[in-house]
Design a protein around this motif. Structure first.
Motif, PDB file in Angstrom:
ATOM      1  N   ALA A 179      -4.773   6.223  -7.976  1.00 20.92           N
ATOM      2  CA  ALA A 179      -3.355   6.188  -7.152  1.00 20.92           C
ATOM      3  C   ALA A 179      -2.154   6.108  -7.981  1.00 20.92           C
ATOM      4  O   ALA A 179      -1.203   6.894  -7.722  1.00 20.92           O
ATOM      5  CB  ALA A 179      -3.510   4.861  -6.203  1.00 20.92           C
ATOM      6  N   HIS A 180      -2.458   5.411  -9.202  1.00 19.72           N
ATOM      7  CA  HIS A 180      -1.226   5.451 -10.149  1.00 19.72           C
ATOM      8  C   HIS A 180      -0.931   6.737 -10.695  1.00 19.72           C
ATOM      9  O   HIS A 180       0.141   7.067 -10.726  1.00 19.72           O
ATOM     10  CB  HIS A 180      -1.564   4.566 -11.162  1.00 19.72           C
ATOM     11  CG  HIS A 180      -0.438   4.418 -12.376  1.00 19.72           C
ATOM     12  ND1 HIS A 180       0.433   3.836 -12.280  1.00 19.72           N
ATOM     13  CD2 HIS A 180      -0.625   4.752 -13.707  1.00 19.72           C
ATOM     14  CE1 HIS A 180       1.319   3.899 -13.385  1.00 19.72           C
ATOM     15  NE2 HIS A 180       0.600   4.481 -14.101  1.00 19.72           N
ATOM     16  N   LEU A 223      -6.057  -2.813  -0.364  1.00 15.95           N
ATOM     17  CA  LEU A 223      -4.751  -2.087   0.359  1.00 15.95           C
ATOM     18  C   LEU A 223      -3.535  -2.272  -0.581  1.00 15.95           C
ATOM     19  O   LEU A 223      -2.745  -1.678  -1.353  1.00 15.95           O
ATOM     20  CB  LEU A 223      -4.673  -2.004   1.711  1.00 15.95           C
ATOM     21  CG  LEU A 223      -5.637  -1.147   2.540  1.00 15.95           C
ATOM     22  CD1 LEU A 223      -5.672  -1.660   3.764  1.00 15.95           C
ATOM     23  CD2 LEU A 223      -5.313   0.190   2.386  1.00 15.95           C
ATOM     24  N   LEU A 224      -3.626  -3.714  -0.784  1.00 11.04           N
ATOM     25  CA  LEU A 224      -2.289  -4.167  -1.562  1.00 11.04           C
ATOM     26  C   LEU A 224      -2.282  -3.635  -3.043  1.00 11.04           C
ATOM     27  O   LEU A 224      -1.175  -3.609  -3.666  1.00 11.04           O
ATOM     28  CB  LEU A 224      -2.336  -5.826  -1.782  1.00 11.04           C
ATOM     29  CG  LEU A 224      -1.877  -6.106  -0.165  1.00 11.04           C
ATOM     30  CD1 LEU A 224      -1.879  -7.690  -0.206  1.00 11.04           C
ATOM     31  CD2 LEU A 224      -0.181  -5.851  -0.032  1.00 11.04           C
ATOM     32  N   ALA A 225      -3.541  -3.706  -3.743  1.00  8.00           N
ATOM     33  CA  ALA A 225      -3.619  -3.070  -5.193  1.00  8.00           C
ATOM     34  C   ALA A 225      -3.024  -1.659  -5.228  1.00  8.00           C
ATOM     35  O   ALA A 225      -2.646  -1.215  -6.437  1.00  8.00           O
ATOM     36  CB  ALA A 225      -5.100  -3.400  -5.480  1.00  8.00           C
ATOM     37  N   ILE A 226      -3.029  -0.962  -3.992  1.00  9.65           N
ATOM     38  CA  ILE A 226      -2.684   0.392  -4.332  1.00  9.65           C
ATOM     39  C   ILE A 226      -1.154   0.656  -3.669  1.00  9.65           C
ATOM     40  O   ILE A 226      -0.476   1.608  -3.856  1.00  9.65           O
ATOM     41  CB  ILE A 226      -3.591   1.674  -3.588  1.00  9.65           C
ATOM     42  CG1 ILE A 226      -3.821   1.412  -2.117  1.00  9.65           C
ATOM     43  CG2 ILE A 226      -4.830   1.627  -4.468  1.00  9.65           C
ATOM     44  CD1 ILE A 226      -4.162   2.637  -1.162  1.00  9.65           C
ATOM     45  N   ARG A 227      -0.714  -0.354  -3.256  1.00  8.16           N
ATOM     46  CA  ARG A 227       0.303  -0.326  -2.197  1.00  8.16           C
ATOM     47  C   ARG A 227       1.557   0.205  -3.274  1.00  8.16           C
ATOM     48  O   ARG A 227       2.479   0.898  -2.914  1.00  8.16           O
ATOM     49  CB  ARG A 227       0.742  -1.929  -1.852  1.00  8.16           C
ATOM     50  CG  ARG A 227       2.177  -1.739  -0.992  1.00  8.16           C
ATOM     51  CD  ARG A 227       2.158  -0.902   0.353  1.00  8.16           C
ATOM     52  NE  ARG A 227       3.222  -0.733   1.017  1.00  8.16           N
ATOM     53  CZ  ARG A 227       4.184   0.128   0.932  1.00  8.16           C
ATOM     54  NH1 ARG A 227       3.871   1.149  -0.101  1.00  8.16           N
ATOM     55  NH2 ARG A 227       5.221   0.316   1.642  1.00  8.16           N
ATOM     56  N   PRO A 228       1.902  -0.378  -4.375  1.00 11.73           N
ATOM     57  CA  PRO A 228       2.829   0.056  -5.315  1.00 11.73           C
ATOM     58  C   PRO A 228       3.208   1.751  -5.367  1.00 11.73           C
ATOM     59  O   PRO A 228       3.911   2.391  -5.844  1.00 11.73           O
ATOM     60  CB  PRO A 228       2.623  -0.782  -6.566  1.00 11.73           C
ATOM     61  CG  PRO A 228       1.780  -1.408  -6.394  1.00 11.73           C
ATOM     62  CD  PRO A 228       0.958  -0.912  -5.235  1.00 11.73           C
ATOM     63  N   HIS A 229       1.843   2.221  -5.404  1.00 10.78           N
ATOM     64  CA  HIS A 229       1.792   3.611  -5.698  1.00 10.78           C
ATOM     65  C   HIS A 229       1.585   4.430  -4.214  1.00 10.78           C
ATOM     66  O   HIS A 229       1.796   5.686  -4.489  1.00 10.78           O
ATOM     67  CB  HIS A 229       0.494   3.978  -6.303  1.00 10.78           C
ATOM     68  CG  HIS A 229       0.129   3.087  -7.316  1.00 10.78           C
ATOM     69  ND1 HIS A 229       0.815   2.796  -8.217  1.00 10.78           N
ATOM     70  CD2 HIS A 229      -1.001   2.239  -7.802  1.00 10.78           C
ATOM     71  CE1 HIS A 229       0.543   1.986  -9.262  1.00 10.78           C
ATOM     72  NE2 HIS A 229      -0.522   1.443  -8.882  1.00 10.78           N
TER      73      HIS A 229
END
Ligand code: N2P
Length: 380
Positions: A179-180, A223-229
């Protein structure tokens, strides 16, 4: 004569232009000469980009029934509208699980009168059998269209920015390192806890229908782990055009919406290439139903509409337009070859073995999922 013809064609043009927002359709004062005068209004509440506008204008011309057409783009919105009662709609299109099953159990739907649906038998008995799990005896709904949930991807850009990207798996979206890499190129997720969380649970190797707190927490953390992306968590109806114009590299949404975007991108001819990924770890398979709310103002018109939609020629036109498969086998020869042979539209038997079904959860579990979803949206 000329004036009549002109009026009729203007009406048809107007009907086409007005869909899929709220359609104001032919004025009863200017009927085509051969039109039967059934009269009345049919209020339809359907998903966005989910019908062939020509089917609606044809129904109006053939029956004299005027169609008012509203759209929604998530089950949350549909349920919100229906739960208050008196929605004013004659036809709704809930997914068999969880929404249709829930409405049927709550006595919110009218039992269908099959004597008014002569085309009922056009439906594939195997598919009817399948949805009978949510509606024993198929009392409350006809099958409209079905599909899967997966990823729309912009293949031309992904090839350039992430050449070894996994293009067959939810890993593409759900692994934070992936995602990053795709964040700048644009990631979107449709705004629906009901239709996104089961796939995330499945990707985690957990039961998509789990009501365990630990499972829900794991999905929320993922989901929170990819949220910034993630750039956008938006209504599914807004994703299609954005995908087609190349605004996103990855978008989690409904299969046919991606294939429609792919077609639009090709037509535009600007080099945007769109592909669909049915996640190999398991994709949600869903069925959308044609149903009549218990308090529908015009149930006769609703039955006439269901009967009309089950006609093979009408169904074929719809599948050609929206790129979702239907449950009327006699329609298949009339579906464009490219659409009929596209495994992302009509999944192959092998692809079907890699799908899963959802069930409806207890209200408390559903609320917990929706709170989780809100934390994902807020990013905390
Ligand atoms: C159409 C959405 C497909 C319906 N825009 C998903 N059940």
């Amino acid at each position: 004569m000329l004036r009549r013809l002109l009026a009729a064609s203007l009406c048809a043009a107007f009907a086409l232009a007005a869909i899929p927002s709220e359609a104001q359709t032919p004025s009863p004062s200017a009927p085509a000469p051969s039109q039967p005068q059934a009269g009345g209004t049919l209020n339809v509440y359907n998903w966005s980009d989910y019908i062939d506008p020509y089917a609606v204008s044809r129904f109006q011309q053939e029956t004299g029934i005027r169609v008012r057409y509203d759209v929604f783009d998530s089950l949350e919105t549909l349920e919100g509208k229906l739960s208050a009662g008196r929605s004013g709609y004659d036809i709704i299109v809930p997914t068999s699980e969880p929404t249709f099953a829930r409405l049927a159990r709550a006595n919110a739907l009218l039992p269908l009168d099959r004597s008014k649906i002569s085309n009922w038998g056009n439906q594939d008995p195997a598919l009817l059998q399948r949805v009978a799990a949510s509606d024993p005896g198929n009392r409350f709904g006809a099958v409209y269209l079905y599909g899967t949930i997966g990823l729309g991807i912009r293949t031309d850009r992904i090839r350039a920015v992430f050449p070894d990207a996994p293009l067959d798996s939810l890993d593409l979206l759900m692994r934070p390192e992936n995602a990053h890499k795709l964040a700048r190129c644009g990631i979107a997720v449709m705004d629906s806890a009901i239709d996104v969380l089961p796939s995330v649970l499945r990707w985690l190797g957990r039961d998509p229908n789990s009501t365990e707190t630990a499972d829900l927490r794991a999905a929320e953390e993922a989901l929170l782990a990819i949220r910034p992306h993630v750039r956008a968590i938006i209504p599914s109806g807004n994703i299609m055009d954005a995908l087609a114009t190349g605004e996103y590299c990855v978008a989690m949404t409904y299969s046919g919406d991606v294939i429609q975007a792919q077609a639009r991108a090709r037509e535009a001819g600007r080099g945007v290439e769109i592909g669909y990924v049915q996640p190999k770890e398991g994709a949600q398979l869903w069925f959308d139903m044609l149903a009549i709310p218990a308090d529908a103002p015009n149930p006769d018109a609703a039955h006439a509409f269901i009967n009309f939609l089950l006609r093979p020629d009408v169904m074929a036109g719809i599948t050609n337009h929206v790129r979702y498969p239907n449950a009327v086998p006699a329609a298949t020869p009339m579906v464009d070859e490219a659409v009929r042979n596209d495994p992302n539209v009509y999944p192959t038997p092998e692809m079907l073995t890699r799908t899963f079904a959802v069930t409806s959860l207890a209200p408390a579990a559903e609320r917990a999922r929706s709170r989780s979803w809100n934390r994902f949206k807020a990013g905390r």
